[in-house]
Structures are given as structure tokens and as C-alpha cells.
Design a protein around this motif. Structure first.
Motif, short mmCIF file in Angstrom:
data_model
loop_
_atom_site.label_atom_id
_atom_site.label_comp_id
_atom_site.label_asym_id
_atom_site.label_seq_id
_atom_site.Cartn_x
_atom_site.Cartn_y
_atom_site.Cartn_z
N MET A 186 60.40 48.59 45.97
CA MET A 186 59.78 49.16 44.77
C MET A 186 59.18 50.52 45.10
O MET A 186 58.49 50.69 46.09
N TYR A 187 59.48 51.49 44.24
CA TYR A 187 58.80 52.79 44.29
C TYR A 187 57.88 52.83 43.07
O TYR A 187 58.35 52.85 41.93
N LEU A 188 56.59 52.83 43.33
CA LEU A 188 55.60 52.73 42.26
C LEU A 188 54.98 54.08 41.96
O LEU A 188 54.48 54.76 42.87
N SER A 189 55.00 54.45 40.70
CA SER A 189 54.29 55.65 40.24
C SER A 189 53.09 55.21 39.41
O SER A 189 53.26 54.53 38.38
N ILE A 190 51.89 55.55 39.87
CA ILE A 190 50.66 55.26 39.13
C ILE A 190 50.32 56.48 38.30
O ILE A 190 50.13 57.58 38.84
N LEU A 191 50.26 56.31 36.99
CA LEU A 191 50.16 57.43 36.07
C LEU A 191 48.86 57.35 35.28
O LEU A 191 48.60 56.37 34.57
N ILE A 192 48.04 58.40 35.41
CA ILE A 192 46.70 58.40 34.81
C ILE A 192 46.55 59.62 33.90
O ILE A 192 46.39 60.75 34.38
N PRO A 193 46.58 59.42 32.59
CA PRO A 193 46.24 60.53 31.68
C PRO A 193 44.72 60.68 31.61
O PRO A 193 43.99 59.68 31.64
N THR A 194 44.24 61.90 31.51
CA THR A 194 42.79 62.08 31.46
C THR A 194 42.43 63.20 30.50
O THR A 194 43.21 64.14 30.28
N TYR A 195 41.24 63.06 29.94
CA TYR A 195 40.70 64.11 29.07
C TYR A 195 39.17 64.02 29.11
O TYR A 195 38.58 63.04 28.67
N ASN A 196 38.56 65.05 29.69
CA ASN A 196 37.10 65.15 29.74
C ASN A 196 36.43 63.89 30.31
O ASN A 196 35.43 63.40 29.79
N HIS A 197 37.00 63.38 31.39
CA HIS A 197 36.43 62.21 32.05
C HIS A 197 36.66 62.32 33.55
O HIS A 197 37.70 62.83 33.99
N ASP A 198 35.71 61.82 34.32
CA ASP A 198 35.84 61.86 35.79
C ASP A 198 36.77 60.72 36.24
O ASP A 198 36.36 59.56 36.30
N TRP A 199 37.99 61.08 36.58
CA TRP A 199 39.00 60.10 36.98
C TRP A 199 38.96 59.80 38.48
O TRP A 199 39.68 58.91 38.96
N THR A 200 38.12 60.52 39.24
CA THR A 200 38.17 60.40 40.70
C THR A 200 37.75 59.02 41.24
O THR A 200 38.31 58.57 42.24
N PRO A 201 36.76 58.31 40.64
CA PRO A 201 36.46 56.96 41.18
C PRO A 201 37.67 56.04 41.12
O PRO A 201 37.94 55.29 42.08
N LEU A 202 38.41 56.08 40.02
CA LEU A 202 39.62 55.27 39.90
C LEU A 202 40.65 55.68 40.94
O LEU A 202 41.22 54.84 41.64
N ALA A 203 40.90 56.97 41.06
CA ALA A 203 41.92 57.45 42.00
C ALA A 203 41.56 57.09 43.44
O ALA A 203 42.44 56.69 44.22
N LYS A 204 40.30 57.22 43.80
CA LYS A 204 39.89 56.89 45.17
C LYS A 204 40.07 55.40 45.48
O LYS A 204 40.47 55.02 46.58
N GLU A 205 39.77 54.55 44.50
CA GLU A 205 39.97 53.11 44.70
C GLU A 205 41.46 52.79 44.82
O GLU A 205 41.87 51.96 45.65
N LEU A 206 42.29 53.44 44.03
CA LEU A 206 43.73 53.21 44.11
C LEU A 206 44.28 53.70 45.44
O LEU A 206 45.17 53.07 46.03
N LEU A 207 43.77 54.82 45.94
CA LEU A 207 44.19 55.30 47.26
C LEU A 207 43.81 54.30 48.35
O LEU A 207 44.58 54.06 49.29
N ARG A 208 42.62 53.70 48.22
CA ARG A 208 42.19 52.70 49.20
C ARG A 208 43.12 51.48 49.16
O ARG A 208 43.55 50.98 50.21
N GLN A 209 43.43 51.01 47.95
CA GLN A 209 44.30 49.84 47.83
C GLN A 209 45.74 50.18 48.23
O GLN A 209 46.46 49.33 48.78
N LYS A 210 46.15 51.39 47.96
CA LYS A 210 47.49 51.83 48.35
C LYS A 210 47.70 51.71 49.86
O LYS A 210 48.79 51.34 50.32
N ALA A 211 46.67 52.00 50.63
CA ALA A 211 46.78 51.94 52.09
C ALA A 211 47.07 50.53 52.60
O ALA A 211 47.58 50.35 53.71
N ASN A 212 46.76 49.52 51.77
CA ASN A 212 47.00 48.13 52.15
C ASN A 212 48.36 47.62 51.69
O ASN A 212 48.65 46.43 51.84
N LEU A 213 49.17 48.50 51.10
CA LEU A 213 50.50 48.12 50.63
C LEU A 213 51.57 48.98 51.31
O LEU A 213 52.26 49.76 50.66
N PRO A 214 51.72 48.85 52.62
CA PRO A 214 52.66 49.71 53.35
C PRO A 214 54.11 49.46 53.00
O PRO A 214 54.98 50.28 53.32
#
Length: 282
Positions: free
Chosen positions: A1-29
Motif C-alpha cells: 500500500m502507498y498511502l497518501s494522507i491528505l489534509i485540507p486547511t483554512y485558518n487553522h493550526d494543522w501542525t499538531p495533527l501532522a506531527k502526530e501522523l509523522l510519529r505514527q508513520k514511523a511505526n509503519l515501515p
């Protein structure tokens, strides 16, 4: 599987979500995973972070088109759409979503964190109407579809994309659920929820409610298949009592808003407010 995580944003801090996804991504080699954030021309642009593809649109395109643009940018065989104000409730959210053997669409569900603001209308409505367990959702899988976090095969998305006539706030996910049903693309609800970290004031939530009903009215011919509010209104119309809700709203609109923007908003009055506002638009 090649997974694309897609996050639309508008005037909101999306970085907490992205950082958590990056952390979980590291556990899915075993999976190739990319994260793409697309900013719909925000006025408070957030700087990009390492490991995330960041795209800032030069003009606002709306809630449906931005999701279609994200899919066009994605390289993955599977697309995981997530709202910028969502956050995985479990530390293995990505593992749960990507380990499913089913085809079509996977929806993990929605939860609301307990809030110290007991007067939050958004929280009260979310807990009472939107937070459903997996068994409830699977009884009516298309009607229970929500777009805050769902996984879809690229081949399925190529058949059913978001309807770009839904530009304003609300019900683009309603139409997407309808189109999935028409295309006979299965929806599988699982227990892998995300939190909805919305911080709308009661006034802001009421404003969004009116926008969503306006959007519903613009597309009522098709949206009636999925909208309980529209179906309820049509039943009232058939027995000739819908006018009473219109009259009630016109007479008591200010009193309703007074309660719904107070520290003790009533969900019963909120439901009456929605029906009354719809009745004035029909």
C-alpha cells in the motif's frame, strides 16, 4: 500500500495533527506514506514542517474542490482524508486504518474530548448527535458517512469525487455519501475514531448551522436522500404543519438565539432552531 494522507486547511493550526501522523508513520515501515497539507488561501498561514508536503493555494477554492485537488497531487494507491481540526484518538490510528482488508471506503468514527466549557453548544450537539459507536454506524453506513477522517481506494475516488458545486460550508460529505451509494462503493465503519478539536463559540456554531442549511437548500433535490432534517421537514409539510415551525421561528428567533448563545444551551431548542430556520427558507 502507498498511502497518501491528505489534509485540507483554512485558518487553522494543522501542525499538531501532522506531527502526530509523522510519529505514527514511523511505526509503519511496511507502508510508503506521504503527508500533503493544502492551504485554501488562509489569512494566517502556518509555516511548513519537515516531512510534510505543503501547498498554499493563491485563492480560496472551497471545501470540495480542495479535496479533489489534494487527490490530484497524491501519489498513493489509497487516500486518507483528514480534517485539520481532527486528531487520532488512539496511538495506533494509522495502523488500524491501513490494516483493514476491505475494499472501498473505511471510516474510523468521531469522538469529542470532554471540555471544561459546559456551555459549548458544538460539544453538546457533537456528543448527542454525531458521536456514534461502530454498530450504530454500520446499520446505516452511507448515512453515517463523515469526511473528517476516511480512507478510500484511489480507484474508488476516481469514480466518486467531491461535488464542487458545494462551495459554502456544509453537506459536501452528505453528497459524497450519496454518490458512494449510487456507485455501489462499500463503506466499512470501524472503531478507529478521531477527536474533533473544534473551538467554535456558540455564535460561530450557529452561524455555521445557518450556512449548512443554506447549502442544503441549494442542493435539496439530491441531499434529501441523506438529510434527516430535510426528510423530517417534508413529512411535516405533507401533514400541513410545517408552517407552524416557520411561525415559531419568526416569533421566537431572538429568544432561541439568546438561549443557544448562553452558557446553558438546549439541544432541544437547537433542533427546533434548525427546523424553524429551514422552514423560513423552503
Amino acid at each position: 500500500m502507498y498511502l497518501s494522507i491528505l489534509i485540507p486547511t483554512y485558518n487553522h493550526d494543522w501542525t499538531p495533527l501532522a506531527k502526530e501522523l509523522l510519529r505514527q508513520k514511523a511505526n509503519l515501515p511496511t507502508h510508503a506514506i506521504e503527508i500533503i497539507v493544502m492551504d485554501d488561501c488562509s489569512t494566517n498561514e502556518i509555516p511548513p514542517i519537515n516531512g510534510v508536503v505543503y501547498i498554499h493555494l493563491p485563492q480560496n477554492v472551497g471545501r470540495s474542490k480542495i479535496r479533489n485537488l489534494l487527490a490530484q497531487q497524491a501519489k498513493g494507491t489509497h487516500l486518507l482524508f483528514m480534517d485539520d481540526d481532527s486528531f487520532p484518538a488512539d496511538v495506533d490510528f494509522l495502523s488500524q486504518m491501513t490494516s483493514q482488508p476491505w475494499n472501498g471506503v473505511v471510516v474510523g468514527g468521531l469522538q469529542f474530548r470532554k471540555t471544561p466549557d459546559i456551555g459549548s453548544l458544538r460539544y453538546k450537539y457533537g456528543v448527542s448527535h454525531e458521536q456514534k459507536d461502530v454498530n450504530q454506524r454500520n446499520k446505516a453506513p452511507y448515512e453515517a458517512f463523515i469526511s473528517c477522517a476516511f480512507l478510500i481506494e484511489r480507484n474508488a475516488f476516481n469514480i466518486v469525487s467531491f461535488d464542487e458545486s458545494y462551495y459554502l460550508y456544509g453537506h459536501e460529505d452528505t453528497k459524497f455519501g450519496i454518490d458512494l451509494k449510487v456507485a455501489n462503493i462499500p463503506i466499512h465503519h470501524i472503531n478507529a475514531p478521531v477527536y474533533h478539536d473544534n473551538t467554535d463559540t456558540n455564535e460561530q456554531f450557529l452561524h455555521k448551522t445557518r450556512l449548512a442549511i443554506d447549502s442544503l437548500m441549494d442542493h435539496r433535490e439530491t441531499a434529501v436522500q441523506q438529510s434527516r432534517l430535510l426528510r423530517a421537514y417534508l413529512k411535516l409539510s405533507r401533514v400541513h404543519i410545517a408552517w407552524t415551525f416557520r411561525l415559531f421561528f419568526l416569533c421566537f428567533n431572538k429568544l432561541l438565539q439568546y438561549n443557544l448563545t448562553s452558557n446553558f444551551p438546549s439541544i432541544t431548542l437547537y433542533n427546533l432552531y434548525k427546523m424553524g430556520y429551514l422552514a423560513t427558507k423552503y
